[in-house]
Design a protein around this motif. Structure first.
Motif, PDB file in Angstrom:
ATOM      1  N   ARG A  76       0.833  -1.209   0.000  1.00 62.85           N
ATOM      2  CA  ARG A  76       0.000   0.000   0.000  1.00 62.85           C
ATOM      3  C   ARG A  76       0.868   1.260   0.000  1.00 62.85           C
ATOM      4  N   GLU A  77       2.049   1.148   0.602  1.00 62.10           N
ATOM      5  CA  GLU A  77       2.958   2.297   0.604  1.00 62.10           C
ATOM      6  C   GLU A  77       3.703   2.427  -0.726  1.00 62.10           C
ATOM      7  N   SER A  78       4.225   1.299  -1.224  1.00 63.80           N
ATOM      8  CA  SER A  78       5.058   1.355  -2.432  1.00 63.80           C
ATOM      9  C   SER A  78       4.243   1.578  -3.697  1.00 63.80           C
ATOM     10  N   HIS A  79       2.976   1.167  -3.696  1.00 63.97           N
ATOM     11  CA  HIS A  79       2.155   1.267  -4.896  1.00 63.97           C
ATOM     12  C   HIS A  79       0.862   2.043  -4.615  1.00 63.97           C
ATOM     13  N   LEU A 116      -2.856   1.746  -6.578  1.00 57.75           N
ATOM     14  CA  LEU A 116      -4.062   1.392  -5.828  1.00 57.75           C
ATOM     15  C   LEU A 116      -5.080   2.530  -5.870  1.00 57.75           C
ATOM     16  N   ALA A 117      -4.601   3.746  -5.854  1.00 60.31           N
ATOM     17  CA  ALA A 117      -5.517   4.889  -5.926  1.00 60.31           C
ATOM     18  C   ALA A 117      -6.241   4.911  -7.271  1.00 60.31           C
ATOM     19  N   GLU A 118      -5.526   4.596  -8.321  1.00 63.38           N
ATOM     20  CA  GLU A 118      -6.172   4.592  -9.635  1.00 63.38           C
ATOM     21  C   GLU A 118      -7.171   3.448  -9.754  1.00 63.38           C
ATOM     22  N   LEU A 119      -6.822   2.282  -9.215  1.00 62.17           N
ATOM     23  CA  LEU A 119      -7.778   1.160  -9.221  1.00 62.17           C
ATOM     24  C   LEU A 119      -9.027   1.525  -8.422  1.00 62.17           C
ATOM     25  N   ASP A 164     -12.279  -2.100  -1.921  1.00 64.50           N
ATOM     26  CA  ASP A 164     -10.852  -2.087  -1.586  1.00 64.50           C
ATOM     27  C   ASP A 164     -10.057  -2.367  -2.861  1.00 64.50           C
ATOM     28  N   PRO A 165      -9.129  -1.487  -3.236  1.00 62.19           N
ATOM     29  CA  PRO A 165      -8.389  -1.688  -4.485  1.00 62.19           C
ATOM     30  C   PRO A 165      -7.551  -2.965  -4.501  1.00 62.19           C
ATOM     31  N   ILE A 193      -9.895  -5.555  -5.595  1.00 63.89           N
ATOM     32  CA  ILE A 193     -10.089  -5.363  -7.036  1.00 63.89           C
ATOM     33  C   ILE A 193      -8.912  -5.961  -7.799  1.00 63.89           C
ATOM     34  N   LEU A 194      -7.704  -5.682  -7.312  1.00 68.64           N
ATOM     35  CA  LEU A 194      -6.501  -6.149  -7.994  1.00 68.64           C
ATOM     36  C   LEU A 194      -6.449  -7.670  -8.058  1.00 68.64           C
ATOM     37  N   GLN A 195      -6.636  -8.335  -6.923  1.00 72.71           N
ATOM     38  CA  GLN A 195      -6.479  -9.788  -6.952  1.00 72.71           C
ATOM     39  C   GLN A 195      -7.608 -10.463  -7.736  1.00 72.71           C
ATOM     40  N   HIS A 196      -8.781  -9.855  -7.769  1.00 70.71           N
ATOM     41  CA  HIS A 196      -9.854 -10.450  -8.569  1.00 70.71           C
ATOM     42  C   HIS A 196      -9.693 -10.144 -10.057  1.00 70.71           C
ATOM     43  N   LEU A 197      -9.019  -9.037 -10.382  1.00 73.21           N
ATOM     44  CA  LEU A 197      -8.683  -8.786 -11.788  1.00 73.21           C
ATOM     45  C   LEU A 197      -7.714  -9.835 -12.310  1.00 73.21           C
TER      46      LEU A 197
END
Length: 903
Positions: free
Chosen positions: A184-187, A191-194, A233-234, A237-241
């Motif tokens: 969450r810190e590095s990316h 995550l904000a865009e997702l 939660d992004p 979203i990410l892991q389901h994408l």
């Protein structure tokens, strides 16, 4: 590319960095009808290696494609750049919460995951038809489903957490709080865009509703946009994408699933209807009933299998408009199952069935019914013309549209001249598969296919608003049609996701997202004639899990692919010498010719038959002459073998000491007599020098026969007899036939014209004897004889410890696997059969000639501390098992003899 390979070689060992033309071709082949040849294949063994490969590809701007089992049907796992192949060390399984969850690495075969869950009466949700071969990485990356999974239990719905690696090499474990915090810190920007994409999508009522409607039925076309409306939660979203992204957004290094119940009580029935409309009307009613699976089959589909052994009576008498539903219901106990059957029966009361039907709970009868469904795809593939490929397309419709859409699809296929096409599918989900054959070698045929696909897209999308890919993934096959199905707005959203997670476009380009309108018509795979023994191969890869040389050199699929290319080059007058030289070792020398591939092949191909034929063609006059002499003077050959073993056993303690033939006897006239034919291996090879047991197998069998009250008859001229198998495996067909004929003649005489049964003590030889035996001659494998004839006459003192068992390939091919296990269970309460080993890879003499094959096949063999010995049914198998297992392996006859001794 040379610079890229140089950088890869800095951390990938040479044996896992594949660059030779034969394996590049073979390893780059998947189950689809597309062909791309990678520039290099990297067998990655760890997450760090995957990350390093991504870093190198990033620096060199080289596309990379991830690959697990390669059973993909839409061209998802091929590339003309870098192919990252899962190595041996991706088989981690962790069963959690008493089977309620399971964590799986991507190299785990789906069926193996279910075997680990069987003790908890649970299973993973996805259940594709390829589950015995497909690996978790591919199943998740394609969001594979199947007959029972539907839209409720697929990878998307049962995902709990995931370890994933992004295009930039970042690893995040969504089940580890510390990893999540670091990510969450590095990316934060990603995550904000997702999160913003999710908010904007949910705020757009029309788009959000469109997405929900599209995923109400099976849909693997494009990306999983439902993740944007289902989660806020992004990270969710990410892991389901990642599910269904086909390796275009990242690498799935581990996935944790929520499991589903696996009920033992099941019942099946085949319902025949006068027409499709009536069958589909029944589907609409069954949708709300307690059914686990409803498989629809049109009349051409039934016609494709109606003459196969075991099919129900009356199939051939059905009218041209007929259709069938194969229905299965499952329950947690017999009472609930009975209630389910009653509810289903009442719900369909009054339907105009073409014939009466009833549910069966008999597993054998149910298996016959499901054999109809499972035999459909290979039935078409097995009868296609040489040079054509078999294509299976995959669409979905809403249940109310199913009948009309199926009839429209039938008409469309007929209009385009695909008269052999069949339609079947998972009716509860409106999911239809249609199978047809296609020649891609002629421009006119490619155009016909193109016209068909255009019309299919128009029918599915514009008329019925269905899914162009329901469960096989978009791949290259449907990438040009994603925009048509989803519309411009949703398609643009998918492109935003792709560019956000893969800004350089290096992850599996051309798959899912491709604006080339002709991509599905490019890079089509040729299937030239190679040999009638293998021309029906559809390159599905189901055989690979059975093959002991898979991963060392070539699998059966890869051997066929390689030989097809050599044959094509020869026919075209091209220079094939380089490929042929590589094929000598990778194709011929390291094939165990065990035949296990045929047991998993949908069209029954035994690749070993091709290899033995090729060995025979390659054999020169000198080799054939030596073979003839060895056959003619076989007794002297065995004597020489014994002398060689005497010397070898002094150096290699796990190798057998020499043995001698049993003493001959005269034919018995009593009724309780058997002809015992010890194999040449049993007559020449005793127990290992390191083994505490000294009695040869022939003596052990003689003791058991005497103890069980059987008179032993030995054929005349025993020292000169051989079933011909050693010669057949070398491709020396004439000598093999001569020796086989000689043995059969001796056995006919010894058995008094077939009056007495013949017992062979080596399963590979009994398998050959059964294949060449004459009418009236009863041949029993020793395992078969012990279990069905001798055991009842013996008093067995069951041992307290477990029995470690290796079931040889030839036992499996004879259908005696369960018989052998039952024999072991008669000797002990616990029988251990290591799941990590199929064929031991010794392959007759292969273990002596190419010991690396045996080592590779047994690389995962682990002997429990509780076992001090192992048992099998082939002397040569036992040699390799002893060496690599670290405990002596002997024939299971030794166990029976020991436990039946009187005290």
């Amino acid at each position: 590319m040379n610079a890229l390979i140089h950088d890869l070689a800095a951390f990938v060992p040479d044996d896992r960095l594949i660059r030779d033309p034969l394996r590049l071709l073979a390893y780059g082949t998947d189950a689809s009808f597309y062909r791309l040849v990678p520039k290099v294949v990297v067998k990655a063994e760890s997450e760090d290696e995957v990350r390093s490969v991504l870093g190198v590809c990033h620096r060199h701007h080289a596309p990379v494609t991830f690959r697990a089992a390669g059973t993909s049907l839409s061209g998802q796992s091929i590339t003309d750049s870098v192919l990252l192949l899962l190595g041996d060390h991706w088989n981690g399984v962790r069963v959690l919460d008493q089977g309620l969850r399971i964590a799986l690495q991507p190299g785990v075969i789906g069926a193996d995951a279910n075997r680990r869950l069987a003790a908890f009466a649970r299973k993973i949700g996805p259940d594709p038809a390829s589950i015995d071969s497909a690996k978790i990485g591919g199943m998740a990356a394609n969001n594979s489903s199947g007959m029972c999974c539907g839209t409720a239990d697929n990878s998307y719905q049962t995902l709990v957490t995931m370890r994933l690696i992004l295009a930039d090499g970042t690893l995040v474990d969504t089940g580890d709080a510390a990893s999540v915090e670091r990510f969450r810190e590095s990316h934060a920007d990603l995550l904000a865009e997702l999160a913003e994409l999710g908010r904007a999508t949910r705020a757009d009522g029309a788009l959000a509703e469109r997405i929900r409607a599209k995923f109400a039925i099976k849909n693997t076309t494009g990306y999983g946009l439902n993740s944007l409306v289902d989660f806020e939660d992004p990270l969710d979203i990410l892991q389901h994408l990642m599910i269904g992204s086909e390796g275009t957004l990242g690498f799935i290094a581990e996935i944790t699933y929520r499991t589903v119940p696996d009920y033992a009580d099941k019942a099946s029935t085949l319902m025949l209807f006068p027409d499709l409309a009536e069958a589909c009307r029944a589907v609409a009613i069954l949708k709300s009933q307690p059914v686990a699976a409803v498989e629809l089959m049109d009349r051409p589909a039934l016609r494709a299998v109606e003459d196969k052994p075991g099919m129900p009576e009356g199939l051939a008498d059905q009218p041209d408009q007929a259709a069938a539903l194969l229905v299965e219901t499952r329950a947690e106990n017999a009472a609930t199952l009975a209630a389910n059957i009653e509810a289903i029966t009442q719900a369909l009361a009054g339907f105009g069935f073409a014939r009466p039907h009833a549910f069966t709970t008999d597993m054998t009868e149910s298996a016959k019914l499901w054999k109809i469904r499972k035999g459909l795809f290979p039935a078409v593939g097995a009868v296609r013309k040489v040079g054509t490929t078999v294509i299976i397309e995959d669409v979905a419709f809403k249940i109310p549209d199913l009948a009309a859409a199926t009839l429209d699809l039938q008409a469309l296929l007929t209009r385009h001249g695909y008269d052999e096409a069949i339609i079947f599918g998972h009716a509860l989900d409106g999911n239809l598969h249609f199978v047809f054959t296609q020649d891609f070698g002629q421009e006119a045929e490619v155009k016909r296919y193109a016209a068909l696909m255009d019309d299919v897209a128009d029918l599915v999308v514009n008329k019925y608003d269905g899914s162009l890919k329901a469960e096989h993934g978009t791949g290259r096959n449907m990438a040009p049609f994603v925009a048509l199905e989803w519309g411009a707005q949703a398609h643009a959203l998918m492109w935003r996701i792709k560019r956000l997670l893969d800004p350089q476009g290096l992850l599996n380009p051309g798959v899912i997202m491709d604006d080339n309108p002709h991509a599905h018509l490019e890079n089509l795979k040729p299937l030239p004639s190679a040999d009638p023994l293998v021309d029906t191969c559809i390159e599905c890869g189901f055989c690979e899990r059975m093959c002991p040389s898979h991963g060392l050199t070539l699998s059966p699929r890869q051997r066929i692919t390689g030989w097809r290319e050599i044959s094509r080059a020869n026919a075209a007058g091209e220079d094939s010498r380089a490929l042929s030289k590589l094929y000598d070792y990778m194709g011929l020398d390291t094939c165990a010719a065990c035949g296990l591939c045929a047991t998993a092949c949908p069209v029954g191909i035994e690749t070993g038959s091709l290899i033995k034929a090729l060995r025979g063609r390659k054999a020169g006059g000198l080799e054939k002459g030596i073979g003839r002499l060895a056959g003619k003077y076989f007794g002297a050959t065995l004597t020489a073998t014994r002398l060689g073993l005497t010397a070898a056993s002094l150096v290699r303690r796990h190798w057998p000491r020499p043995a001698r033939s049993p003493r001959p006897s005269k034919p018995a006239t009593v009724g309780d007599a058997v002809v015992y034919i010890p194999s040449c291996a049993s007559r020449s090879m005793g127990t290992a020098a390191s083994d505490g047991e000294t009695q040869p197998l022939t003596s052990v069998v003689a003791t058991i026969l005497d103890r069980a009250g059987f008179a032993m008859v030995l054929p005349d001229g025993l020292d000169d007899l051989c079933c011909g198998l050693p010669f057949e495996s070398r491709g020396l067909a004439a000598t093999a036939q001569s020796k086989g004929d000689q043995m059969l003649a001796a056995l006919i005489k010894a058995s008094d014209g077939g009056r007495l049964p013949v017992v062979m003590d080596t399963s590979a030889c009994s398998n050959r004897l059964k294949a060449i035996r004459q009418a009236g001659l009863e041949v029993l494998d020793l395992v078969e004889f012990l279990a069905t004839r001798a055991l009842a006459r013996l008093t067995i003192r069951r041992q307290t410890g477990p029995v470690l068992l290796h079931v040889p390939c030839s036992i499996k091919k004879q259908g005696l696997e369960e018989t052998m296990i039952a024999l072991a269970r008669a000797c002990a309460d616990q029988v251990l059969v290591p799941e990590s080993v199929t064929c031991c890879g010794f392959g007759g003499d292969r273990g002596f000639a190419v010991p690396e094959l045996n080592s590779h096949a047994l690389r995962r063999l682990t002997v429990p501390d509780s076992c001090r010995e192992g048992f099998s049914a082939n002397r040569t198998c036992e040699i390799g098992l002893t060496e690599h297992g670290g405990v002596p392996y002997r024939s299971i006859a030794y166990l029976v003899e020991r436990l039946s001794r009187m005290t």
